[in-house]
Scaffold this active site. Structure first.
Site, PDB file in Angstrom:
ATOM      1  CG  ASN A  18       6.674   0.412   1.609  1.00  0.00           C
ATOM      2  OD1 ASN A  18       7.654   1.140   1.495  1.00  0.00           O
ATOM      3  ND2 ASN A  18       5.991  -0.037   0.572  1.00  0.00           N
ATOM      4  N   GLY A  78       7.022   4.113   2.502  1.00  0.00           N
ATOM      5  CA  GLY A  78       8.160   3.655   3.270  1.00  0.00           C
ATOM      6  C   GLY A  78       9.409   3.462   2.441  1.00  0.00           C
ATOM      7  NE  ARG A 138       8.697  -3.603  -3.046  1.00  0.00           N
ATOM      8  CZ  ARG A 138       8.080  -3.407  -4.205  1.00  0.00           C
ATOM      9  NH1 ARG A 138       7.238  -2.405  -4.349  1.00  0.00           N
ATOM     10  NH2 ARG A 138       8.311  -4.216  -5.241  1.00  0.00           N
ATOM     11  CB  CYS A 139       7.220   3.993  -1.171  1.00  0.00           C
ATOM     12  SG  CYS A 139       5.738   3.026  -0.853  1.00  0.00           S
ATOM     13  CG  MET A 140      10.813   6.917   0.277  1.00  0.00           C
ATOM     14  SD  MET A 140      11.519   7.851   1.650  1.00  0.00           S
ATOM     15  CE  MET A 140      12.268   6.534   2.605  1.00  0.00           C
TER      16      MET A 140
END
Length: 409
Positions: free
Chosen positions: A354, A397, A399-401
């Protein structure tokens, strides 16, 4: 920079939306973890330090960082008449259906919190103890422990990727899969309607009151005309069809192919971006468990009526699918954990796949994935490591944040 413009996963990142973890994490308790979609309780002080380091990496590399809580505060400061409808909507969607409790909680909020503190309080949640303990509002109140939560926190908010997705110059505003996350989209709804950076500039190709579930971790902008969406634990085929139809019928939208990737519906493979992300024109990080034959559905507009979707099943491997639809002669798949299956499983769980690409060949990753990160460097990728001991407990990760708002064309 106003509006939204994202047509790629890798073009230089110019503006991004984050949420700095707040006191909502302090209202996580062991018995509520499964319901609130956490596996452990992050240490807030350290999680904030890690998140600040993440934001600084982005700023140091030319990205403007804006925060969800600040944009929502701007909206309420510019439009004080929205405070009341926002709070009552937040209470109703927070499962406060009793009018007396709605009014009591509304009065508590407006009399004790102003500006950004008010916005952050809605993210944090409210306990019965704050309201003076048990009262005669209902039988439930009388038997509940004094520290019971009246309104749940929203601890997943620091994963800003999921409540909406930037697609071209528009957005998908999502209907989230699990009840604990559904209220997260209220903030984006108000921001897109009323914030001067977005008001009147944003086309919605999906909206939060639609019936089917979709989340941002499943949406990848492969090219300016091709979108990848995962059929996953949290995104349904119905939602993908609706989004595709709305894109295809908008003459201003450039997307003309939607690829629906069928991935396992489990927590370890939560979203498409937990199993592969693009990091360069021809390079991708991949969890080895999805390699081999893949089932992908190509969705394109009808010849006579764009809303008449043409759906074709494509059985191939990931390399050939990516080469075909991104028009690259040869793609390079970089395995999370290399050829060590134990390391691959461990580091995929800690979001080794990620990654957030901030320019072609330049990515932000979690420091803790010390098998995968050297492999990425050996492949010619510039790897910017961020501390991740506490943030990673939320199972998401870099990208998620992060929600890109503007990437260079």
């Amino acid at each position: 920079m106003k509006g939204i413009c994202v047509r790629s996963e890798i073009n230089p990142l110019k503006k991004v939306l984050l949420h700095r973890p707040g006191k909502e994490l302090l209202n996580l308790t062991p018995d509520r973890l499964p319901e609130l979609l956490f596996d452990d309780i992050p240490f807030l002080k350290v999680a904030q330090q890690e998140h600040d380091a993440f934001a600084q990496i982005l700023r140091d590399n030319g990205t403007e960082v804006v925060y969800l809580e600040d944009l929502m505060t701007d909206v309420l400061n510019l439009h004080p008449e929205l405070v009341e409808p926002f709070l009552y909507q937040w209470l109703f969607e927070g499962n406060i259906k009793t009018k007396r409790w709605q009014d009591k909680l509304y009065d508590y909020l407006v009399n004790n919190f102003k500006g950004k503190a008010l916005v952050e309080k809605t993210m944090e949640g409210i306990t019965l103890k704050e309201m003076g303990g048990a009262s005669a509002y209902s039988l439930q109140d009388l038997i509940a422990p004094a520290d019971d939560l009246i309104v749940d926190p929203m601890p997943n908010l620091y994963f800003t990727r999921d409540p909406f997705a930037s697609v071209g110059t528009g957005v998908f505003l999502h209907k989230m899969r699990f009840p604990t996350r559904c209220r997260e989209t209220i903030y984006a709804d108000y921001i897109f309607k009323y914030h001067p950076d977005f008001e009147g500039l944003i086309t919605r190709y999906y909206d939060r009151d639609f019936h089917a579930n979709i989340e941002g971790g499943d949406v990848l902008n492969l090219t300016e005309d091709t979108l990848a969406i995962g059929i996953s634990q949290r995104t349904s085929p119905d939602a993908i069809e609706i989004a595709a139809r709305n894109l295809f019928t908008d003459p201003n939208a450039k997307i003309r192919t939607v690829l629906a990737f069928d991935i396992p519906a489990c927590r370890a493979f939560m979203h498409l971006d937990t199993v592969f992300t693009q990091i360069d024109v021809d390079k991708y990080t991949v969890h080895p468990a999805i390699l081999g034959p893949l089932t992908v559905y190509e969705i394109t507009p009808g010849k006579d009526d764009p809303a008449d979707l043409q759906i074709k099943r494509v059985d191939s491997d990931l390399e050939h699918i990516l080469e075909k639809y991104t028009h690259v002669d040869k793609v390079h798949l970089i395995y999370c954990g290399g050829d060590d299956l134990i390391a691959a499983a461990r580091e995929q769980w800690n979001d080794g796949s990620n990654t957030l690409c901030i320019a072609p060949g330049k990515i932000v990753v979690y420091q803790r994935n010390d098998v995968t990160n050297p492999i990425l460097r050996d492949a010619g990728i510039t790897v910017l490591e961020m501390p991740s001991a506490e943030l990673s407990r939320g199972r998401g990760g870099p990208r998620c944040m992060s929600m890109p708002l503007i990437r260079a064309e």
